[in-house]
Design a protein around this motif. Structure first.
Motif, short mmCIF file in Angstrom:
data_model
loop_
_atom_site.label_atom_id
_atom_site.label_comp_id
_atom_site.label_asym_id
_atom_site.label_seq_id
_atom_site.Cartn_x
_atom_site.Cartn_y
_atom_site.Cartn_z
N THR A 74 0.99 -1.15 -0.05
CA THR A 74 -0.05 -0.04 -0.14
C THR A 74 0.69 1.36 -0.03
N LEU A 75 0.48 2.17 -0.74
CA LEU A 75 1.06 3.60 -0.79
C LEU A 75 -0.10 4.38 -0.23
N GLN A 76 0.29 5.24 1.04
CA GLN A 76 -0.48 6.31 1.70
C GLN A 76 0.14 7.50 1.05
N LEU A 77 -0.92 8.32 0.52
CA LEU A 77 -0.91 9.70 0.07
C LEU A 77 -1.62 10.90 0.71
N PHE A 78 -0.84 11.74 0.71
CA PHE A 78 -1.42 13.03 1.79
C PHE A 78 -1.18 14.47 0.99
N GLU A 79 -2.21 15.17 0.88
CA GLU A 79 -2.09 16.38 0.17
C GLU A 79 -1.73 17.61 1.22
N VAL A 80 -0.81 18.51 1.05
CA VAL A 80 -0.47 19.33 1.89
C VAL A 80 -1.05 20.74 1.41
N SER B 65 1.10 7.02 -12.55
CA SER B 65 0.67 8.53 -12.90
C SER B 65 0.32 9.36 -11.59
N ARG B 66 0.95 10.28 -11.38
CA ARG B 66 0.43 11.10 -10.06
C ARG B 66 -1.01 11.60 -10.25
N ASP B 67 -1.57 11.65 -11.46
CA ASP B 67 -2.67 12.31 -11.68
C ASP B 67 -3.84 11.39 -11.60
N THR B 68 -3.72 10.06 -12.31
CA THR B 68 -4.64 9.14 -12.19
C THR B 68 -4.53 7.90 -11.36
N HIS B 69 -3.23 7.88 -10.99
CA HIS B 69 -2.82 6.71 -10.08
C HIS B 69 -2.79 5.34 -10.76
N ASP B 70 -2.90 5.46 -12.20
CA ASP B 70 -2.78 4.01 -12.93
C ASP B 70 -1.18 4.01 -13.29
N LEU C 288 -5.48 11.01 1.12
CA LEU C 288 -6.05 10.78 0.07
C LEU C 288 -6.40 9.40 -0.10
N ALA C 289 -7.17 8.81 -1.07
CA ALA C 289 -7.10 7.36 -1.30
C ALA C 289 -5.97 6.72 -1.34
N PRO C 290 -5.62 5.61 -0.75
CA PRO C 290 -4.43 4.87 -0.78
C PRO C 290 -4.39 4.13 -2.42
N ILE C 291 -3.05 3.87 -2.75
CA ILE C 291 -2.89 3.04 -3.99
C ILE C 291 -2.37 1.55 -3.40
N ILE C 292 -3.22 0.71 -3.96
CA ILE C 292 -3.07 -0.88 -3.34
C ILE C 292 -2.74 -1.68 -4.30
N PHE C 293 -1.38 -2.45 -4.30
CA PHE C 293 -1.06 -3.18 -5.54
C PHE C 293 -1.38 -4.88 -5.08
N ASP C 294 -1.60 -5.53 -6.31
CA ASP C 294 -1.85 -7.09 -5.96
C ASP C 294 -0.58 -7.81 -6.04
#
Length: 661
Positions: free
Chosen positions: A176-182, A252-257, A191-197
């Motif tokens: 899991t990547l945790q994201l925070f906007e400052v 991608s920082r914008d889409t998280h894809d 922000l919503a985390p990015i979770i990998f399989d």
């Protein structure tokens, strides 16, 4: 075959042909003479030609055998060359050889016994860099992030920020990547985390467009490679071996894809980001079924698999082949890559703007105690950050071993290398000054200091180079800190020695002759010390993490073994790191983990100020503080449970973000 080889083989061929011709002519004339004597009933005398022909036959056979040996052994083979990606010129290979087939690789790997290989202990014992900023955004925020070893060479980390976004790779939740906007006031929005399989993240990079994850992909295998029999076998019921493969994702920082991925058949050992080029160093091992470096690129859901060509793989006759190390350069604009590899030993990686140095450690048996012992094989690859090309450049074998990347430093055309002993009374700690040959793959030793670095049986614990100076810490019972003048590369000189109980594993230069060291005290608890590197014999101030209470206490910090866990800025006058403490007393144990920030001012009477302690609440042993970043007067500290922000101007906790909700 080179010109000399052609001449030698030609001469041997002419000699062989002449001897063979003379033997045939003599045999023919001898037969005619015998026939003439018989026809004319003349007496026949024994001819000496038989003995002469025997001698000629031996000469011919020896000549042919010599020519065959010279051809088979390749004594006169044409010298192999490699293109220098920096100068564009060819360099002659004198130490390395290019592989031509899988047989070359297997023969080399099977010829060496890996039983003597044992690498140095984990941990960096690092001495810190001067440059430590992640960089600044267009708004020119004051940011302190990853503690990079070399200026302009970005190292991966578990926390990255550009002042507007903070990305955290929690090692307790590795998928899991945790994201925070400052925001403009320094407050965080989760922000919503990015979770990998089926993917574990070890570290990350952050660029203007991407979040880059470094880690490994895994899958359960229903068959496995049986090394003893060299076949694939079915796994046992209830037990499935796991296949791990190194993998880098570009998100991608914008889409998280995930816009691009590259997967290898080895595990990624080190990674760096220089300009817009991502460099991955990974190993494949001799036990694996497929040793050749393999790359699987994934873009737009299309997989493309490729294998590194043999001509891009090097080996060394006198160096054992414990693994195959690959250097890969990936352009983040075009997603094109270049790679080279070599068979040998690989442990520690040092990267500059234009080169990658890989050091490996092995044991060499000596002859009657001569020329044996611990050896380091050092290999240099040159980088061209404009073209993204990588090329093998040079190598050398040094006595002793290298503990970590900080034992190496490149300055004004010279590579300075410290090598250590392993508690061996007959060995010496050494400081080498090397220079690369312009036309071959050799290093020349232009300077060597092998006396005076440490007392008997003291080994080197940490090293730091800065311009014309080297700072070396050795240890057995006390901690000598040596300052070495390298202004004359051919004549390194020790100019100062400081002694104290315990030893420093990390030094950071805070100014001219001013150093801050982090390390162990005499009880192996954590301490931080201030030093002047000239004209002193003792540290000028030390802060100990142990207290005066009767209870037994013990402290530890990851900063002792990992320089990226340290947050430091000489310009802003602070150094910080997380410390875990355990106290035993009154029939109970007390555990705490906090981030400590020390303000440093060598002009004040108290150089090391009492620390700011940023606590994270949690149950016993269920959490640990990892590290921190600094943005415009706010320290953001991270643990597996929460993010705690501390405002310097108000001297108070500003915000706590729960990571479990």
């Amino acid at each position: 075959m080179n010109a000399l080889g052609i001449v030698v083989i030609s001469v041997l061929g002419v000699i062989f042909a002449f001897v063979l011709y003379r033997m045939i002519v003599d045999i023919i004339w001898n037969k005619r003479l015998e026939k003439f004597h018989k026809t004319n009933e003349n007496p026949v005398f024994k001819s000496p030609l038989r003995m002469l022909n025997l001698k000629r036959g031996m000469i011919g056979a020896s000549t042919a055998l010599l020519a065959l040996v010279l051809v088979v052994t390749g004594v006169f083979d044409l010298s192999q060359t490699v293109l220098d990606v920096d100068t564009g010129k060819l360099k002659t290979l004198e130490y390395a050889k290019k592989a031509h087939s899988m047989e070359d690789i297997l023969d080399k790997m099977n010829a060496d016994d890996a039983s003597y290989y044992y690498g140095p202990e984990a941990g960096n014992g690092a001495l810190a860099p001067e440059e430590d900023l992640d960089g600044t955004t267009a708004s020119q925020k004051s940011i302190v992030g990853t503690n990079n070893h070399v200026e302009s060479v970005e190292e991966s980390d578990t926390v990255k920020t550009d002042g507007d976004l903070i990305v955290f790779a929690d090692q307790y939740n590795p998928d899991t990547l945790q994201l925070f906007e400052v925001d403009e006031n320094g407050l965080l929005t989760k922000l919503a985390p990015i979770i990998f399989d089926k993917y574990y993240i070890s570290s990350i990079f952050l660029t203007e467009d991407y979040i880059i994850t470094i880690g490994m992909e895994f899958e359960n295998m229903y068959t496995y490679y049986d090394q003893d029999h060299g076949i694939y076998s079915m796994a046992y019921v209830g037990w499935y071996p796991t296949l791990y493969q190194g993998k880098a994702n570009v998100v991608s920082r914008d889409t998280h894809d995930i816009v691009y991925s590259i997967k290898t058949n080895g595990l990624i050992k080190a990674e760096r980001l220089i300009d817009n080029n991502l460099y991955l160093i990974f190993n494949t091992y001799r036990q694996e079924a497929s040793i050749l470096p393999k790359f699987i690129e994934i873009k737009d859901d299309v997989e493309v698999e490729s294998v590194l060509p043999f001509e891009d793989i090097f080996f060394f006759d006198q160096i054992p082949a414990y693994n195959l190390t690959t250097i890969l350069s990936l352009n983040l604009n075009t997603f094109e890559y270049d790679a080279e590899a070599y068979l040998g030993v690989a442990e520690d990686i040092y990267v500059t703007k234009n080169a990658i140095y890989v050091s490996g450690y092995y044991y060499q048996e000596g002859i009657f105690f001569f020329d044996g012992g611990n050896k380091t094989h050092l290999v240099k690859f040159k980088l061209n950050t404009e073209t993204g090309k990588v090329s093998y450049a040079a190598s050398i074998v040094l006595s002793g071993y290298i503990e970590n990347q900080f034992f190496m430093d490149e300055y004004q055309g010279h590579l300075r290398v410290a090598t250590s002993i392993q508690w061996d009374a007959f060995e010496k700690n050494r400081l080498y000054v090397l220079e690369e040959d312009e036309t071959t793959d050799k290093f020349y030793i232009v300077g060597l200091l092998q006396d005076g670095i440490g007392k008997p049986q003291e080994r080197i614990m940490s090293v730091r180079f800065f311009e014309n100076f080297a700072y070396i810490v050795t240890f057995r019972n006390t901690d000598p800190l040596y300052t070495i003048d390298l202004s004359d590369p051919a004549n390194p000189v020790i100019i100062n020695e400081i002694e104290e109980p315990g030893y420093s594993t990390y030094l950071h230069r805070f100014g001219d002759q001013q150093l801050i060291g982090i390390g162990y005290d005499e009880s192996f608890g954590v301490k931080i010390s201030a030093y002047l590197s000239e004209n002193t014999s003792l540290p000028i101030e030390t802060f100990y993490f142990k207290d005066d209470s009767p209870e037994y206490s013990w402290s530890y910090s990851q900063a002792l073994n990992d320089h990226t866990k340290i947050l430091v800025s000489p310009d802003l006058g602070f150094i910080g790191f997380a410390v875990s403490k355990t106290t035993y007393g009154n029939n109970q144990n007390t555990y705490s983990s906090a981030f400590y920030v020390f303000n440093i001012n060598f002009e004040d009477e108290d150089i090391i100020k009492d620390p700011i302690i940023i606590n994270h609440t949690g149950a016993l042993y269920t959490y640990t503080v990892d590290k921190a970043v600094y943005i415009d007067g706010i320290f953001y500290t991270f643990s597996n449970l929460s993010v705690v922000s501390y405002n310097v101007s108000t001297s108070s906790i500003m915000q706590t973000v729960d990571l479990k909700s």
